[in-house]
Design a protein around this motif. Structure first.
Motif, PDB file in Angstrom:
ATOM      1  N   VAL A 178       2.009  12.980   7.833  1.00 44.25           N
ATOM      2  CA  VAL A 178       2.537  12.525   9.120  1.00 44.25           C
ATOM      3  C   VAL A 178       2.138  11.071   9.372  1.00 44.25           C
ATOM      4  N   LEU A 179       0.877  10.743   9.067  1.00 41.72           N
ATOM      5  CA  LEU A 179       0.410   9.375   9.245  1.00 41.72           C
ATOM      6  C   LEU A 179       1.168   8.404   8.344  1.00 41.72           C
ATOM      7  N   THR A 180       1.390   8.814   7.114  1.00 44.55           N
ATOM      8  CA  THR A 180       2.141   7.967   6.186  1.00 44.55           C
ATOM      9  C   THR A 180       3.532   7.694   6.725  1.00 44.55           C
ATOM     10  N   TYR A 181       4.174   8.727   7.238  1.00 48.43           N
ATOM     11  CA  TYR A 181       5.509   8.575   7.823  1.00 48.43           C
ATOM     12  C   TYR A 181       5.470   7.629   9.020  1.00 48.43           C
ATOM     13  N   ALA A 182       4.500   7.835   9.926  1.00 52.64           N
ATOM     14  CA  ALA A 182       4.421   7.023  11.139  1.00 52.64           C
ATOM     15  C   ALA A 182       4.088   5.568  10.826  1.00 52.64           C
ATOM     16  N   LEU A 183       3.128   5.343   9.947  1.00 51.20           N
ATOM     17  CA  LEU A 183       2.733   3.978   9.605  1.00 51.20           C
ATOM     18  C   LEU A 183       3.871   3.225   8.924  1.00 51.20           C
ATOM     19  N   SER A 184       4.542   3.881   8.000  1.00 49.43           N
ATOM     20  CA  SER A 184       5.627   3.208   7.289  1.00 49.43           C
ATOM     21  C   SER A 184       6.854   3.010   8.175  1.00 49.43           C
ATOM     22  N   SER A 185       7.023   3.854   9.175  1.00 45.63           N
ATOM     23  CA  SER A 185       8.167   3.722  10.073  1.00 45.63           C
ATOM     24  C   SER A 185       7.997   2.561  11.042  1.00 45.63           C
ATOM     25  N   HIS A 186       6.755   2.316  11.487  1.00 46.71           N
ATOM     26  CA  HIS A 186       6.524   1.352  12.560  1.00 46.71           C
ATOM     27  C   HIS A 186       5.775   0.097  12.137  1.00 46.71           C
ATOM     28  N   CYS A 187       5.312   0.012  10.898  1.00 41.82           N
ATOM     29  CA  CYS A 187       4.528  -1.145  10.437  1.00 41.82           C
ATOM     30  C   CYS A 187       5.251  -1.839   9.282  1.00 41.82           C
ATOM     31  N   PRO A 188       5.967  -2.914   9.547  1.00 48.78           N
ATOM     32  CA  PRO A 188       6.690  -3.623   8.481  1.00 48.78           C
ATOM     33  C   PRO A 188       5.775  -4.071   7.349  1.00 48.78           C
ATOM     34  N   ASP A 189       4.544  -4.500   7.673  1.00 45.40           N
ATOM     35  CA  ASP A 189       3.606  -4.935   6.643  1.00 45.40           C
ATOM     36  C   ASP A 189       3.292  -3.813   5.670  1.00 45.40           C
ATOM     37  N   ILE A 190       3.153  -2.613   6.183  1.00 44.33           N
ATOM     38  CA  ILE A 190       2.846  -1.470   5.321  1.00 44.33           C
ATOM     39  C   ILE A 190       4.042  -1.132   4.440  1.00 44.33           C
ATOM     40  N   ARG A 191       5.233  -1.156   5.023  1.00 45.70           N
ATOM     41  CA  ARG A 191       6.430  -0.895   4.206  1.00 45.70           C
ATOM     42  C   ARG A 191       6.564  -1.917   3.088  1.00 45.70           C
ATOM     43  N   ALA A 192       6.205  -3.174   3.387  1.00 46.13           N
ATOM     44  CA  ALA A 192       6.427  -4.247   2.423  1.00 46.13           C
ATOM     45  C   ALA A 192       5.319  -4.361   1.378  1.00 46.13           C
ATOM     46  N   ARG A 193       4.053  -4.005   1.750  1.00 48.01           N
ATOM     47  CA  ARG A 193       2.935  -4.375   0.882  1.00 48.01           C
ATOM     48  C   ARG A 193       2.041  -3.235   0.433  1.00 48.01           C
ATOM     49  N   VAL A 194       2.218  -2.041   0.954  1.00 48.37           N
ATOM     50  CA  VAL A 194       1.246  -0.973   0.696  1.00 48.37           C
ATOM     51  C   VAL A 194       1.847   0.150  -0.142  1.00 48.37           C
ATOM     52  N   ALA A 195       1.131   0.517  -1.198  1.00 49.66           N
ATOM     53  CA  ALA A 195       1.419   1.737  -1.948  1.00 49.66           C
ATOM     54  C   ALA A 195       0.390   2.773  -1.505  1.00 49.66           C
ATOM     55  N   MET A 196       0.830   4.002  -1.323  1.00 44.00           N
ATOM     56  CA  MET A 196      -0.084   5.034  -0.837  1.00 44.00           C
ATOM     57  C   MET A 196       0.080   6.305  -1.660  1.00 44.00           C
ATOM     58  N   HIS A 197      -1.062   6.883  -2.019  1.00 41.82           N
ATOM     59  CA  HIS A 197      -1.087   8.109  -2.812  1.00 41.82           C
ATOM     60  C   HIS A 197      -1.952   9.137  -2.081  1.00 41.82           C
ATOM     61  N   LEU A 198      -1.736  10.393  -2.396  1.00 41.16           N
ATOM     62  CA  LEU A 198      -2.468  11.472  -1.726  1.00 41.16           C
ATOM     63  C   LEU A 198      -3.089  12.401  -2.758  1.00 41.16           C
ATOM     64  N   VAL A 199      -4.342  12.777  -2.503  1.00 38.62           N
ATOM     65  CA  VAL A 199      -5.045  13.754  -3.334  1.00 38.62           C
ATOM     66  C   VAL A 199      -5.613  14.827  -2.413  1.00 38.62           C
ATOM     67  N   CYS A 200      -5.467  16.085  -2.809  1.00 36.78           N
ATOM     68  CA  CYS A 200      -6.049  17.186  -2.045  1.00 36.78           C
ATOM     69  C   CYS A 200      -6.533  18.253  -3.025  1.00 36.78           C
ATOM     70  N   PRO A 201      -7.351  19.201  -2.589  1.00 37.30           N
ATOM     71  CA  PRO A 201      -7.766  20.282  -3.482  1.00 37.30           C
ATOM     72  C   PRO A 201      -6.546  21.002  -4.065  1.00 37.30           C
TER      73      PRO A 201
END
Length: 415
Positions: free
Chosen positions: A137-160
């Motif tokens: 949900v955070l990834t969706y919200a941050l990428s939807s509303h933060c142009p800098d994150i859409r343009a410059r950030v790669a994000m990966h997720l790890v869980c058990p």
């Protein structure tokens, strides 16, 4: 008739003057807008020009594709890995800031975005099923509303491995669905998060720091791997790009960025002059100074602090690696991976620096750039659980050093 003509003429002149004034104000506004760099100004820009539905749809499609795959298990089978929840394009010769965090420590991402002007890669660890859902949900919200994150950030997720992350439904994430700006997302994140030490998860799940580090630097040529609660000096990315672009002689060299820690994180020094002033009043000290002085001592802080002021970033001096030095550095080419058997606390970075040394890399300390850790680390943080973890990894480290002899039979170096 003449009076009527004069009135009309005056009216048109007034109208023309008003139009010119509006045009000038628009030009002034655009000029001011082009100079805005801070996060607050980016939020104001978003209010006038929100992200287009198409860009948000692309983000959602990317998230859906990454999550629908079900992830892949790591080599131990203990963790499920979702690569590329967010992706970014980058120059092959760019320098990536690679970091990792638990969900609760994601608020630190805001400070990294302000200081690091290049691409970032973030590996997020979710210890529970609820955290995995929150992370998506955070990834969706941050990428939807933060142009800098859409343009410059790669994000990966790890869980058990026993958990699977789900595609976020915009109708389901509660209050996050009501957010309309980047600042609102970070403010909300700060309210729901409980920042602390990444590996202090309060669960029986080990924090896989080296798995997360490898994932964050995956695919990068040059990478600076740091902890999420550290902040780089201002202009470090630009300086590294210029220096690395001027020569191809950096193969086999680890460019060390000296690390410090600050007592209070209210004002993070931007440059070396500001750092020196805080150092002189004991507000800043070498990283790990109160917890493991030998772990950073080879950096030779006294020499670095007394280097003459320079404009260009460059290597200042060579330092032979010695155990247990664990520097933060930039290196490209065939950089050994972090050994993913090391989890939680102890020897996870020392082991990788040791292999870097055995593999033939030389360590050169940069003259101007630095890193700042938020808060002093001291022995009060070293509780019994961490001591047990440290002892386990200490035994593993001895085994690891023996394995290096077989892995690099022709190397004259050892740890």
């Amino acid at each position: 008739m003449q009076m009527s003509y004069a009135i009309r003429c005056a009216f048109y002149q007034l109208l023309l003057a008003a139009l010119m004034l509006v045009a000038m104000l628009q030009l002034l506004y655009l000029s001011l807008l082009s100079g805005l760099h801070g996060q607050e100004e980016q939020e104001q820009y978003l209010e006038f020009f929100p992200p287009s539905p198409r860009s948000v749809d692309q983000v959602k499609a990317q998230l859906r594709a990454a999550l629908a795959s079900g992830g892949v298990l790591d080599t131990s089978g203990d963790y499920r890995v979702y690569r590329g929840l967010l992706k970014t394009t980058m120059d092959p010769d760019d320098v990536v800031l690679a970091t990792h965090a638990s969900v609760d420590n994601l608020p630190h991402l805001s400070g990294l975005l302000e200081r690091w002007e290049g691409p970032l890669s973030v590996s997020v660890f979710a210890a529970t099923k609820e955290e995995a859902q929150l992370a998506t949900v955070l990834t969706y919200a941050l990428s939807s509303h933060c142009p800098d994150i859409r343009a410059r950030v790669a994000m990966h997720l790890v869980c058990p491995s026993r958990y699977e992350a789900a595609v976020p439904d915009p109708r389901e994430p509660g209050e996050f669905a009501l957010l309309r700006s980047c600042q609102q997302v970070f403010d909300k994140l700060a309210r729901v998060a409980q920042p602390g030490v990444n590996y202090a998860l309060g669960t029986n799940v080990s924090y896989p720091n080296n798995l997360l580090r490898n994932l964050a630097r995956e695919g990068a040529n040059y990478a600076l791997v740091i902890d999420v609660d550290m902040v780089p000096s201002e202009g470090l990315w630009r300086g590294l790009r210029e220096m690395l672009g001027q020569s191809k002689q950096w193969a086999g060299t680890a460019l060390v960025v000296p690390a410090f820690e600050i007592r209070r994180a209210r004002r993070i020094p931007a440059n070396k002059n500001e750092l020196l002033k805080l150092y002189q009043v004991d507000e800043v000290q070498p990283f790990y100074y109160g917890l493991c002085t030998p772990c950073q001592a080879p950096t030779n802080y006294s020499r670095w602090l007394n280097l003459p002021d320079e404009t260009l970033l460059r290597p200042a001096y060579v330092v032979p690696w010695q155990d247990p030095w664990e520097p933060f550095y930039v290196a490209g080419g065939k950089v050994p991976a972090f050994d993913e058997r090391f989890r939680q606390y102890g020897f996870n970075r020392i082991s990788q620096a040791c292999e870097l040394h055995v593999a033939g890399f030389d360590f050169e300390v940069l003259n101007e750039g630095f890193l700042i850790h938020k808060g002093f680390k001291d022995t009060l943080d070293f509780h019994p659980q961490k001591e047990a973890e440290n002892q386990h990894n200490k035994i593993l480290y001895r085994q690891f050093k023996q394995e290096l002899k077989a892995k690099y039979p022709d190397s004259t170096r050892h740890c």
